[in-house]
Design an enzyme around this catalytic site. Structure first.
Site, PDB file in Angstrom:
ATOM      1  N   GLY A 295     -11.277   2.546   7.590  1.00 27.02           N
ATOM      2  CA  GLY A 295     -11.132   3.667   6.671  1.00 27.02           C
ATOM      3  C   GLY A 295     -10.557   4.910   7.331  1.00 27.02           C
ATOM      4  O   GLY A 295      -9.924   5.726   6.670  1.00 27.02           O
TER       5      GLY A 295
ATOM      6  N   SER B 269      -4.579   6.912  17.206  1.00 30.33           N
ATOM      7  CA  SER B 269      -4.723   8.217  17.855  1.00 30.33           C
ATOM      8  C   SER B 269      -4.231   8.193  19.296  1.00 30.33           C
ATOM      9  O   SER B 269      -3.578   9.149  19.742  1.00 30.33           O
ATOM     10  CB  SER B 269      -6.186   8.638  17.864  1.00 30.33           C
TER      11      SER B 269
ATOM     12  N   HIS C 162       1.930  -1.250  12.960  1.00 30.26           N
ATOM     13  CA  HIS C 162       0.688  -1.540  12.240  1.00 30.26           C
ATOM     14  C   HIS C 162       0.562  -0.551  11.080  1.00 30.26           C
ATOM     15  O   HIS C 162       0.520   0.659  11.285  1.00 30.26           O
ATOM     16  CB  HIS C 162      -0.509  -1.430  13.188  1.00 30.26           C
TER      17      HIS C 162
ATOM     18  N   ASP D 272      -1.500   0.655   7.779  1.00 32.67           N
ATOM     19  CA  ASP D 272      -2.838   0.611   7.181  1.00 32.67           C
ATOM     20  C   ASP D 272      -2.820   1.063   5.727  1.00 32.67           C
ATOM     21  O   ASP D 272      -2.594   2.235   5.434  1.00 32.67           O
ATOM     22  CB  ASP D 272      -3.777   1.536   7.972  1.00 32.67           C
TER      23      ASP D 272
ATOM     24  N   ASP E 229      -8.586  -3.622  16.411  1.00 32.03           N
ATOM     25  CA  ASP E 229      -8.179  -2.445  15.636  1.00 32.03           C
ATOM     26  C   ASP E 229      -9.298  -1.409  15.572  1.00 32.03           C
ATOM     27  O   ASP E 229     -10.323  -1.636  14.935  1.00 32.03           O
ATOM     28  CB  ASP E 229      -7.794  -2.912  14.220  1.00 32.03           C
ATOM     29  N   GLY E 230      -9.055  -0.281  16.227  1.00 30.73           N
ATOM     30  CA  GLY E 230      -9.974   0.846  16.139  1.00 30.73           C
ATOM     31  C   GLY E 230     -10.509   1.292  17.486  1.00 30.73           C
ATOM     32  O   GLY E 230     -11.114   0.505  18.214  1.00 30.73           O
ATOM     33  N   GLY E 231     -10.241   2.539  17.828  1.00 29.10           N
ATOM     34  CA  GLY E 231     -10.814   3.112  19.049  1.00 29.10           C
ATOM     35  C   GLY E 231     -10.257   2.556  20.338  1.00 29.10           C
ATOM     36  O   GLY E 231     -10.899   2.670  21.390  1.00 29.10           O
TER      37      GLY E 231
ATOM     38  N   MET F 117      -6.585  -2.848   3.422  1.00 28.46           N
ATOM     39  CA  MET F 117      -8.006  -2.526   3.226  1.00 28.46           C
ATOM     40  C   MET F 117      -8.171  -2.230   1.740  1.00 28.46           C
ATOM     41  O   MET F 117      -8.432  -1.095   1.328  1.00 28.46           O
ATOM     42  CB  MET F 117      -8.391  -1.329   4.103  1.00 28.46           C
TER      43      MET F 117
ATOM     44  N   HIS G 133      -1.932  -4.131   7.212  1.00 32.17           N
ATOM     45  CA  HIS G 133      -3.389  -4.318   7.175  1.00 32.17           C
ATOM     46  C   HIS G 133      -3.904  -3.785   5.840  1.00 32.17           C
ATOM     47  O   HIS G 133      -3.972  -2.572   5.639  1.00 32.17           O
ATOM     48  CB  HIS G 133      -3.995  -3.551   8.374  1.00 32.17           C
TER      49      HIS G 133
ATOM     50  N   GLY H 137      -9.191   7.509  14.691  1.00 32.14           N
ATOM     51  CA  GLY H 137      -9.869   8.450  15.568  1.00 32.14           C
ATOM     52  C   GLY H 137     -11.357   8.216  15.795  1.00 32.14           C
ATOM     53  O   GLY H 137     -12.055   9.124  16.256  1.00 32.14           O
TER      54      GLY H 137
ATOM     55  N   SER I  18      -0.483   2.233  15.245  1.00 35.25           N
ATOM     56  CA  SER I  18      -0.808   2.438  13.832  1.00 35.25           C
ATOM     57  C   SER I  18      -0.244   3.764  13.359  1.00 35.25           C
ATOM     58  O   SER I  18      -0.627   4.832  13.846  1.00 35.25           O
ATOM     59  CB  SER I  18      -2.322   2.425  13.631  1.00 35.25           C
TER      60      SER I  18
ATOM     61  N   MET J  55     -12.130  -5.692  13.532  1.00 36.96           N
ATOM     62  CA  MET J  55     -12.272  -4.235  13.436  1.00 36.96           C
ATOM     63  C   MET J  55     -13.299  -3.795  14.479  1.00 36.96           C
ATOM     64  O   MET J  55     -14.431  -4.271  14.493  1.00 36.96           O
ATOM     65  CB  MET J  55     -12.753  -3.827  12.041  1.00 36.96           C
TER      66      MET J  55
ATOM     67  N   MET K 226      -4.948   1.588   2.331  1.00 31.61           N
ATOM     68  CA  MET K 226      -6.337   1.788   1.861  1.00 31.61           C
ATOM     69  C   MET K 226      -6.347   2.174   0.396  1.00 31.61           C
ATOM     70  O   MET K 226      -5.523   2.981  -0.039  1.00 31.61           O
ATOM     71  CB  MET K 226      -7.000   2.911   2.661  1.00 31.61           C
TER      72      MET K 226
HETATM   73  C1  DX5 Z   1      -8.763   2.022  10.561  1.00 29.83           C
HETATM   74  C2  DX5 Z   1      -7.392   1.437  10.689  1.00 29.83           C
HETATM   75  C3  DX5 Z   1      -6.849   1.522  12.062  1.00 29.83           C
HETATM   76  C4  DX5 Z   1      -6.654   2.931  12.555  1.00 29.83           C
HETATM   77  C5  DX5 Z   1      -6.885   2.910  14.038  1.00 29.83           C
HETATM   78  O1  DX5 Z   1      -9.302   1.698   9.342  1.00 29.83           O
HETATM   79  O2  DX5 Z   1      -7.411   0.069  10.330  1.00 29.83           O
HETATM   80  O3  DX5 Z   1      -5.650   0.770  12.197  1.00 29.83           O
HETATM   81  O4  DX5 Z   1      -5.385   3.445  12.300  1.00 29.83           O
HETATM   82  O5  DX5 Z   1      -6.859   4.193  14.509  1.00 29.83           O
HETATM   83  P1  DX5 Z   1      -7.388   4.585  15.948  1.00 29.83           P
HETATM   84  O6  DX5 Z   1      -6.547   3.829  16.930  1.00 29.83           O
HETATM   85  O7  DX5 Z   1      -7.176   6.061  15.992  1.00 29.83           O
HETATM   86  O8  DX5 Z   1      -8.837   4.187  16.019  1.00 29.83           O
HETATM   87 ZN    ZN Z   2      -5.609  -1.192  10.814  1.00 19.18          ZN
END
Ligand code: DX5
Ligand code: ZN
Length: 215
Positions: free
Chosen positions: A141, A197, A32, A34, A174-176, A67, A65, A144, A7, A136, A36
């Site tokens: 949003g 991250s 990827h 993002d 997606d996420g963490g 959002m 993606h 990290g 991402s 998710m 927003m």
């Molecule tokens: C969060 C995004 C993710 C984000 C993931 O809303 O959709 O794609 O970039 O970031 P990490 O991998 O740092 O959790």
């Molecule tokens: Zn995403």
């Protein structure tokens, strides 16, 4: 083998060209991206003109993606900007079936993202129209954040839904996602790992992507 989708949200925006070229040369499969809007999620990232530029720096799949609210109003513009996969949030789409048909008609692969609090069962009647389900594993949003462990159960349940219908829908997480938890996520049934991250805050992003790919 897992599909790796770094991402760009976690990249250095002052060096977006170099970051994009680096990713393009890595073993990453997808970019990827993002988007927003500050309404659907409490943050604003980047949009159409930035994606248009990134598109010129890569031959890889651009996985966008969204959002944002009313994603249908922008689907055509994202196609023009170079999106290959366009993912909308179920929570932002009261007419999800229509949104998915629109994305398909425009020549993109339709994806649907679900927030951590949304059960996978909401997709029962549209699963056959979705190419990628993005679960998710953090509240959308921000990059990290920490992986929500309950996601593992959602992956298993969704995998069963997909397999029992004989579909080939991909499950994206997606996420963490980290080098530590990625294996468990894949074992639960995920096909695509998004990593922000973990990739961009590492000292050697190319090697980190390769390590994720090798899992
Ligand atoms: C969060 C995004 C993710 C984000 C993931 O809303 O959709 O794609 O970039 O970031 P990490 O991998 O740092 O959790
Ligand atoms: Zn995403």
């Amino acid at each position: 083998m897992a599909i790796i989708a770094p991402s760009l949200l976690a990249s250095n925006f002052l060096e977006l060209g170099a970051e994009s070229r680096m990713l393009n040369q890595s073993v990453a499969d997808w970019f990827h991206l993002d988007v927003m809007d500050g309404v659907f999620v409490p943050n604003i990232s980047f949009g159409l003109p930035v994606i248009e530029q990134i598109r010129t720096a890569t031959t890889k799949v651009c996985d966008v993606h969204l959002m944002i609210e009313n994603p249908g109003n922008y689907a055509e513009a994202f196609k023009k900007a170079g999106a290959d996969i366009l993912t909308v949030h179920q929570e932002a789409c009261p007419h999800l079936h229509r949104n998915l048909q629109q994305i398909k008609l425009l020549g993109m692969k339709p994806g649907v993202a679900l927030n951590p609090s949304t059960p996978v069962t909401v997709l029962e009647d549209v699963l056959q129209d979705i190419e990628v389900v993005c679960l998710m594993s953090v509240n959308p949003g921000f990059g990290g954040q920490s992986f929500i462990p309950k996601t593992l159960e959602k992956i298993r349940a969704l995998k069963l839904m997909i397999q029992s219908r004989g579909l080939s829908t991909l499950i994206e997480i997606d996420g963490g996602v980290t080098l530590e938890n990625a294996k468990e996520i894949l074992e639960a049934g995920a096909d695509v790992l998004v990593a922000g991250s973990t990739v961009f805050k590492s000292t050697d992003p190319i090697a980190t992507i390769a390590a994720l790919k090798a899992l």
